[in-house]
Structure formats: C-alpha cells, structure tokens
Motif scaffolding. Structure first.
Motif, mmCIF file in Angstrom:
data_model
loop_
_atom_site.group_PDB
_atom_site.id
_atom_site.type_symbol
_atom_site.label_atom_id
_atom_site.label_comp_id
_atom_site.label_asym_id
_atom_site.label_seq_id
_atom_site.Cartn_x
_atom_site.Cartn_y
_atom_site.Cartn_z
ATOM 1 N N ARG A 29 -10.868 3.296 16.611
ATOM 2 C CA ARG A 29 -11.403 2.774 15.352
ATOM 3 C C ARG A 29 -10.641 3.444 14.228
ATOM 4 O O ARG A 29 -10.358 4.639 14.280
ATOM 5 C CB ARG A 29 -12.886 3.072 15.199
ATOM 6 N N ALA A 30 -10.313 2.686 13.219
ATOM 7 C CA ALA A 30 -9.586 3.234 12.079
ATOM 8 C C ALA A 30 -10.432 3.100 10.825
ATOM 9 O O ALA A 30 -11.155 2.111 10.667
ATOM 10 C CB ALA A 30 -8.274 2.492 11.894
ATOM 11 N N PRO A 31 -10.348 4.066 9.920
ATOM 12 C CA PRO A 31 -11.037 3.927 8.641
ATOM 13 C C PRO A 31 -10.480 2.736 7.864
ATOM 14 O O PRO A 31 -9.325 2.333 8.061
ATOM 15 C CB PRO A 31 -10.726 5.236 7.910
ATOM 16 N N PHE A 32 -11.288 2.197 6.991
ATOM 17 C CA PHE A 32 -10.910 0.996 6.229
ATOM 18 C C PHE A 32 -9.606 1.204 5.466
ATOM 19 O O PHE A 32 -8.734 0.336 5.469
ATOM 20 C CB PHE A 32 -12.054 0.614 5.279
ATOM 21 N N ALA A 33 -9.446 2.355 4.830
ATOM 22 C CA ALA A 33 -8.233 2.616 4.044
ATOM 23 C C ALA A 33 -6.988 2.615 4.929
ATOM 24 O O ALA A 33 -5.937 2.097 4.542
ATOM 25 C CB ALA A 33 -8.355 3.945 3.305
ATOM 26 N N ARG A 34 -7.100 3.154 6.132
ATOM 27 C CA ARG A 34 -5.951 3.163 7.052
ATOM 28 C C ARG A 34 -5.654 1.757 7.560
ATOM 29 O O ARG A 34 -4.496 1.412 7.771
ATOM 30 C CB ARG A 34 -6.219 4.112 8.206
ATOM 31 N N MET A 35 -6.688 0.963 7.774
ATOM 32 C CA MET A 35 -6.464 -0.430 8.177
ATOM 33 C C MET A 35 -5.729 -1.194 7.073
ATOM 34 O O MET A 35 -4.851 -2.007 7.350
ATOM 35 C CB MET A 35 -7.790 -1.113 8.505
ATOM 36 N N LEU A 36 -6.099 -0.926 5.832
ATOM 37 C CA LEU A 36 -5.401 -1.558 4.710
ATOM 38 C C LEU A 36 -3.944 -1.122 4.664
ATOM 39 O O LEU A 36 -3.055 -1.943 4.407
ATOM 40 C CB LEU A 36 -6.105 -1.238 3.390
ATOM 41 N N ALA A 37 -3.682 0.148 4.920
ATOM 42 C CA ALA A 37 -2.303 0.654 4.917
ATOM 43 C C ALA A 37 -1.481 0.002 6.021
ATOM 44 O O ALA A 37 -0.339 -0.423 5.796
ATOM 45 C CB ALA A 37 -2.305 2.173 5.066
ATOM 46 N N GLY A 38 -2.043 -0.089 7.214
ATOM 47 C CA GLY A 38 -1.343 -0.744 8.321
ATOM 48 C C GLY A 38 -1.089 -2.212 8.044
ATOM 49 O O GLY A 38 -0.005 -2.738 8.328
ATOM 50 N N SER A 39 -2.065 -2.884 7.462
ATOM 51 C CA SER A 39 -1.918 -4.300 7.131
ATOM 52 C C SER A 39 -0.866 -4.510 6.049
ATOM 53 O O SER A 39 -0.083 -5.464 6.109
ATOM 54 C CB SER A 39 -3.253 -4.878 6.666
ATOM 55 N N ALA A 40 -0.836 -3.616 5.074
ATOM 56 C CA ALA A 40 0.175 -3.712 4.014
ATOM 57 C C ALA A 40 1.571 -3.505 4.589
ATOM 58 O O ALA A 40 2.518 -4.239 4.230
ATOM 59 C CB ALA A 40 -0.113 -2.693 2.923
ATOM 60 N N LEU A 41 1.717 -2.547 5.487
ATOM 61 C CA LEU A 41 3.007 -2.316 6.121
ATOM 62 C C LEU A 41 3.431 -3.530 6.951
ATOM 63 O O LEU A 41 4.601 -3.913 6.952
ATOM 64 C CB LEU A 41 2.937 -1.058 6.987
ATOM 65 N N ALA A 42 2.488 -4.153 7.622
ATOM 66 C CA ALA A 42 2.794 -5.351 8.399
ATOM 67 C C ALA A 42 3.242 -6.492 7.494
ATOM 68 O O ALA A 42 4.179 -7.227 7.819
ATOM 69 C CB ALA A 42 1.571 -5.771 9.213
ATOM 70 N N ALA A 43 2.567 -6.657 6.364
ATOM 71 C CA ALA A 43 2.955 -7.705 5.423
ATOM 72 C C ALA A 43 4.369 -7.459 4.913
ATOM 73 O O ALA A 43 5.190 -8.386 4.853
ATOM 74 C CB ALA A 43 1.970 -7.772 4.263
ATOM 75 N N LEU A 44 4.674 -6.222 4.580
ATOM 76 C CA LEU A 44 6.022 -5.905 4.094
ATOM 77 C C LEU A 44 7.082 -6.087 5.178
ATOM 78 O O LEU A 44 8.219 -6.463 4.884
ATOM 79 C CB LEU A 44 6.057 -4.477 3.554
ATOM 80 N N SER A 45 6.711 -5.845 6.424
ATOM 81 C CA SER A 45 7.681 -5.994 7.517
ATOM 82 C C SER A 45 8.114 -7.444 7.697
ATOM 83 O O SER A 45 9.184 -7.710 8.249
ATOM 84 C CB SER A 45 7.121 -5.436 8.821
ATOM 85 N N ALA A 46 7.310 -8.387 7.226
ATOM 86 C CA ALA A 46 7.675 -9.804 7.342
ATOM 87 C C ALA A 46 8.820 -10.173 6.407
ATOM 88 O O ALA A 46 9.433 -11.233 6.568
ATOM 89 C CB ALA A 46 6.467 -10.680 7.050
#
Length: 153
Positions: A29-46
C-alpha cells in the motif's frame, strides 16, 4: 494530432489505477502523495512518444527503467525484491491494458495509432481508456477477493 494535456492527464489517471492494482497484487500500500508522484512520473514517461526513434535495446531499457522508477516513486525502496515485484506487476498490467485496448480497436475497426519507442498512442476516447484501466483494477481486486485464502477463526 496528439493533445499534450489529454495525453498527460489520461496517462496520469491510468497509471494511478494500474499502480493501485500492482500494489494489491504485490501486497503493498502506498500513501496518497506517493501514488500521485508515481502517477505523475508515469504521465511524464509517455512523452517519449515525441522523441526520435531509438534502437530497440534502448527502448526496452527505457521501459524497464521507467517501470522501476514509477513503482519506486509510489511504493518506495524498502526492499529490492518488493520493488521488482511491484514493477513486474505494473508492467504486466500495462501489457494487459494494451491488449484490452487493441481488442476494442479490432472490434470497432479503428485503424489509427501513433507509435514510437515502444509507446503507443491510440486515437480512442480517453474515457474509454480510463474505463478499461478501471476495469483492469477492478478485475484485480475481484480476483484477489475471490481467490485469497481466508483463515478459519
């Protein structure tokens, strides 16, 4: 024509759902802020979609590195084994989602796609992509609930 805001937002939301599912499958389980960070990195990787075409080994290395980076941003570096497990689940779910999208495209007859560096931009509705991502996440949750052993009290 690719709209940058739609590309980034759709990838952000899709990654969030896939990270939820990868976390559930890897027992993290990841904290909400870390999930946002991972999602932002994924968006940028596109954004690699707009880069010049790279040799195949570079493309594969980029995909592996981004999967590890995205899951590390979301779940942390506590254990190398747990990180690799989450990264593998995240990559597998991405591949499954791509297969679901391709199935929809084949069923509907859409023939338009842009590809570059192992990244595919399919000209489908972002809502359809998000719905398929949600279905993927829901299928993982349902599967875990149905097939997880429960201890007898």
């Amino acid at each position: 024509m690719v709209y940058l805001d739609v590309l980034l937002l759709t990838n952000f939301l899709t990654a969030y759902l896939l990270l939820l599912a990868a976390g559930a499958l890897s027992g993290q389980r990841a904290p909400f802020a870390r999930m946002l960070a991972g999602s932002a990195l994924a968006a940028l990787s596109a954004l690699i979609l707009f880069a010049p075409e790279q040799p195949y080994p570079v493309q594969v290395a980029y995909k592996a590195a981004t999967a590890l980076g995205i899951t590390a941003a979301a779940f942390g570096w506590r254990s190398g084994r747990r990180l690799v497990t989450a990264a593998c689940w995240y990559a597998a779910l991405n591949i499954a989602l791509a297969g679901a999208v391709l199935l929809v495209i084949l069923r509907t007859g859409t023939r338009v796609a842009d590809t570059a560096n192992l990244t595919v931009y399919l000209r489908i509705s972002p809502l359809l992509l998000l719905a398929l991502s949600g279905a993927c996440c829901a299928a993982v949750e349902l599967g875990l609930r149905l097939f997880t052993r429960r201890e007898v009290p």
